[in-house]
Write a protein that holds these residues in place. Sequence first.
Motif, short mmCIF file in Angstrom:
data_model
loop_
_atom_site.label_atom_id
_atom_site.label_comp_id
_atom_site.label_asym_id
_atom_site.label_seq_id
_atom_site.Cartn_x
_atom_site.Cartn_y
_atom_site.Cartn_z
N ARG A 31 43.72 -45.73 -35.28
CA ARG A 31 43.95 -45.02 -36.71
C ARG A 31 45.33 -44.41 -36.98
O ARG A 31 46.13 -44.93 -37.74
CB ARG A 31 42.77 -44.24 -37.03
CG ARG A 31 42.95 -43.70 -38.34
CD ARG A 31 41.65 -43.15 -38.96
NE ARG A 31 41.60 -41.83 -38.15
CZ ARG A 31 40.25 -41.61 -37.45
NH1 ARG A 31 39.40 -42.67 -37.21
NH2 ARG A 31 39.99 -40.52 -36.78
N ASN A 32 45.83 -43.78 -35.69
CA ASN A 32 47.02 -43.35 -35.66
C ASN A 32 48.17 -44.14 -35.63
O ASN A 32 49.35 -43.93 -36.24
CB ASN A 32 47.06 -42.09 -34.74
CG ASN A 32 45.95 -40.96 -34.80
OD1 ASN A 32 45.85 -40.72 -36.09
ND2 ASN A 32 45.93 -40.19 -33.83
N LYS A 33 48.04 -45.24 -34.95
CA LYS A 33 49.15 -46.12 -34.68
C LYS A 33 49.80 -46.64 -36.04
O LYS A 33 50.97 -46.75 -36.25
CB LYS A 33 48.64 -47.47 -33.88
CG LYS A 33 47.82 -48.35 -34.65
CD LYS A 33 47.40 -49.56 -33.80
CE LYS A 33 46.59 -50.55 -34.41
NZ LYS A 33 46.13 -51.64 -33.50
N PHE A 34 49.06 -46.75 -37.16
CA PHE A 34 49.38 -47.07 -38.34
C PHE A 34 50.39 -46.23 -39.04
O PHE A 34 51.45 -46.42 -39.60
CB PHE A 34 48.36 -47.72 -39.36
CG PHE A 34 47.48 -48.89 -38.92
CD1 PHE A 34 48.05 -49.95 -39.00
CD2 PHE A 34 46.27 -48.57 -38.24
CE1 PHE A 34 47.63 -51.24 -38.46
CE2 PHE A 34 45.49 -49.74 -37.59
CZ PHE A 34 46.37 -51.12 -37.82
N TRP A 661 53.89 -49.58 -20.32
CA TRP A 661 54.44 -49.89 -21.53
C TRP A 661 54.57 -48.76 -22.48
O TRP A 661 55.36 -48.66 -23.38
CB TRP A 661 53.56 -51.00 -22.27
CG TRP A 661 54.00 -51.62 -23.41
CD1 TRP A 661 55.23 -51.30 -24.24
CD2 TRP A 661 53.42 -52.78 -24.22
NE1 TRP A 661 55.31 -52.29 -25.24
CE2 TRP A 661 54.02 -53.06 -25.23
CE3 TRP A 661 52.12 -53.17 -24.14
CZ2 TRP A 661 53.71 -53.85 -26.37
CZ3 TRP A 661 51.64 -54.14 -25.05
CH2 TRP A 661 52.45 -54.61 -26.15
N GLY A 662 53.53 -47.73 -22.62
CA GLY A 662 53.25 -46.73 -23.40
C GLY A 662 54.77 -45.74 -23.00
O GLY A 662 55.11 -44.96 -23.81
N LYS A 663 54.96 -45.65 -21.72
CA LYS A 663 56.10 -44.78 -21.20
C LYS A 663 57.35 -45.31 -21.87
O LYS A 663 58.31 -44.42 -22.38
CB LYS A 663 56.10 -44.67 -19.63
CG LYS A 663 54.94 -43.87 -19.01
CD LYS A 663 54.85 -42.33 -19.52
CE LYS A 663 53.70 -41.57 -18.84
NZ LYS A 663 53.81 -40.23 -19.41
N VAL A 664 57.39 -46.78 -21.76
CA VAL A 664 58.81 -47.20 -22.29
C VAL A 664 58.78 -47.05 -23.61
O VAL A 664 59.91 -46.71 -24.45
CB VAL A 664 59.00 -48.58 -21.76
CG1 VAL A 664 60.23 -49.39 -22.33
CG2 VAL A 664 58.90 -48.59 -20.37
N ASP A 670 50.92 -48.89 -28.68
CA ASP A 670 49.67 -48.70 -29.35
C ASP A 670 49.65 -49.59 -30.57
O ASP A 670 48.37 -49.98 -30.83
CB ASP A 670 49.98 -47.03 -30.11
CG ASP A 670 49.70 -46.10 -29.47
OD1 ASP A 670 49.42 -46.33 -28.33
OD2 ASP A 670 50.56 -44.84 -29.73
N ALA A 671 50.69 -50.24 -31.09
CA ALA A 671 50.64 -51.07 -32.31
C ALA A 671 49.93 -52.36 -31.51
O ALA A 671 49.21 -53.17 -32.22
CB ALA A 671 51.81 -51.19 -32.97
N PHE A 672 50.63 -52.88 -30.37
CA PHE A 672 50.65 -54.26 -30.13
C PHE A 672 49.75 -54.49 -29.03
O PHE A 672 49.25 -55.40 -28.47
CB PHE A 672 51.88 -54.98 -29.82
CG PHE A 672 52.75 -55.14 -31.17
CD1 PHE A 672 52.36 -56.11 -31.97
CD2 PHE A 672 53.52 -54.22 -31.43
CE1 PHE A 672 53.36 -56.19 -33.22
CE2 PHE A 672 54.45 -54.39 -32.59
CZ PHE A 672 54.20 -55.21 -33.59
N PRO A 674 46.40 -53.61 -28.40
CA PRO A 674 45.11 -54.52 -28.61
C PRO A 674 45.31 -55.85 -28.94
O PRO A 674 44.42 -56.77 -28.42
CB PRO A 674 44.77 -53.72 -29.66
CG PRO A 674 45.16 -52.43 -29.58
CD PRO A 674 46.52 -52.51 -29.17
N ALA A 675 46.47 -56.26 -29.34
CA ALA A 675 46.66 -57.62 -29.92
C ALA A 675 47.11 -58.51 -28.68
O ALA A 675 46.69 -59.61 -28.23
CB ALA A 675 47.73 -57.69 -30.78
N VAL A 676 47.90 -57.91 -27.79
CA VAL A 676 48.12 -58.45 -26.32
C VAL A 676 46.93 -58.77 -25.48
O VAL A 676 46.73 -59.82 -25.02
CB VAL A 676 49.20 -57.78 -25.58
CG1 VAL A 676 49.39 -58.31 -24.43
CG2 VAL A 676 50.62 -57.96 -26.23
N ALA A 677 46.23 -57.90 -25.51
CA ALA A 677 45.04 -57.80 -24.66
C ALA A 677 44.02 -58.90 -25.36
O ALA A 677 43.47 -59.66 -24.43
CB ALA A 677 44.41 -56.34 -24.55
#
Length: 723
Positions: A31-34, A661-664, A670-672, A674-677
């Motif tokens: 929810r927060n990613k948006f 990825w989150g550290k970078v 957060d946004a992408f 779930p889509a990559v997975a």
Amino acid sequence: MATERNFGDGGGREEESYYADEVEEKTRMRRNKFGKTMSSSMELELDSVEKIFEAKEVPPWQKQLTVRAFVVSFILGVLFTFIVMKLNLTTGIIPSLNVSAGLLGFFFVKTWTKLIQKAGMLKQPFTRQENTVIQTCVVATSGIAFSGGFGSYLFGMSDIVAKQSKEANSAQNIKDPSLGWMISFLFVVSFLGLFSVVPLRKIMVVDFKLTYPSGTATAHLINSFHTPQGAKLAKKQVRALGKFFSFSFLWGFFQWFFTAGDGCGFVNFPTFGLQAYEHKFFFDFSATYVGVGMICPYLVNISLLLGAVVSWGLMWPMINNQRGNWYPADLPPSSLSGLQGYKIFIAIAMILGDGVYNFIKVFGRTIQGLYNQFSRKDPSITTVLPVAGAGGGSGNSTSPTTLPPPLTYDEQRRTELFLKDQIPVWIAAGGYISIAVVSAVLVPHIFHQLHWYHIVVIYIIAPVLAFCNAYGTGLTDWSLASTYGKLAIFTIGAWVGASHGGVLAGLAACGVMMNIVSTASDLMQDFKTGYMTLASPRSMFISQVIGTAMGCVIGPCVFWLFYKAFDDLGQPGSEYPAPYALVYRNMSLLGVEGFSALPKNCLMLCCIFFSAAILVNGVRDLVGPRWAKFIPLPMAMAIPFYLGGYFAIDMCVGSLILFVWGKVNKEKADAFGPAVASGLICGDGIWTLPSSILALVGVKPPICMKFLKGGVNTRVDAFLRTN
């Protein structure tokens, strides 16, 4: 199936094993990613969604059910059924596919409507209500691949699995898969849960205001897709999904060339050495489980790896050293009287311990929540069960005296439309009774070990359990469908008795109960999603019914393709070992034969691990969410006890990728993420279709890539030179 069935959509299945705090953390992240990646107008959505859509007319429920929606739902339903089936038959861990269903549904229909609009032929624009219908239908379709038991109770009836247990494998306890009876069975048991909770939708969603975290998260996603900013992000997410879908599919195709024999290919790569490989510790290059690891909470993946270390690294070598003492040294590897028995029954003990604890916990919270609801003294809140559709009339208006005063504009708007298209009680009651009568007649013809009175008893109890499961899911996002199924295994199996086919009767009763309580909580999750997207309850109910009907045909057909294409399906060490089929069969065996089925000292170890699962869960709840994230999940630990740690290593790699990825770049992760997975999971999952077809037509891979010890390789070379 908004219960996930999956990691985030209600994951109460032991195969999925996700606790409420983990699910809520994922929900907040999605929810927060948006809010982090979009403009200030998007931030407004979190405060008042309906003001953003105020100018858009909500179509009537009939127009929410479009032909294009169900065409897209069918295509995506087939895709996701293949994915869920593959996961069912490999490790039994199934991530939430709700996000992928909503995202791909949005992309396909949006693309179609744009093309039609350019041609000047668009008659009905694409709405968030139609998007909700697609998501509901898709997850209902693919959900049957889980609740249908193709990787658990249903396949556990087969001769393939019975031969592995070496017990209770007489003809009356075996029923091999067949398209005819599988489709018939699912049709007569999969719809009862839908009718059992329809009258309670107003109580759950409007009056009790239950959270249903997964349904809420899905609604936030769908709402965000249909804002200008959300549509832009959705396009980027779809592109990312498409890229990794293609990569995953091509990687699966590439790996296929090297799998010409048993133990061949990258899936058997001894990453950490041959000795570690023998103890099931290796990275098998599975894009599916790397993707699953990116979706699962970190704690789930670490728990899986810890379970593999405890079992394959410590316990099984120690028990194996007791050959000739605890069990005969000359037993075949598959015998339940040997090491295999310890693997299966200790895993069952942990699963049951975790299930008992969470049943008591969730059921207790359900009772407490109901008591709090009905003991409120606030006169503005009704204390009478306001069953939806009751009170006569057409249901197009609702007396304001029966509702608590709306607190926000969104609540007022949503409640008004949610109560507008009511589903009459007589339809729900009539549907349940009619299907129950048909089922009580037909199920005993499919399974002659069950009698009509067994089915009647289940159907009398099932609505109460369905309500408890739907209510508990609303509080905790934790569905106990599999726990209720195990309850049916033990009670009905013991009632029928070992001499009258109790093993098969218990498995069949598990299927009846699981389908009822699972679809009940799924539907209520969908009602919550529809409530927040202004989708009509009627369109939600109809799309769930249509999706379930499609799943009752698609699920068995996809399983039948696997069953015919892979000769070693269900065999330990094969590409598709179906581990839970043997687990469920042995649960039923334990229910009818008692502890006599256990090898020496196994009962003591089972009691220790059963108690440990309860204790660890108790400690997790006692210390609170802050520290619980450092305590492993017993259910997740139990899964690799039988399978080994190879898939846990894959999933930990997925977690590591997401962590780095989150550290970078946390916003992009957060946004992408779930889509990559989802792309990794979908591409590798859909590769099973062409690989199955190749196997059916007799096309074999041309190369076998196998790894041998140096000494063995020398002997092989010498043998080849002399021949």
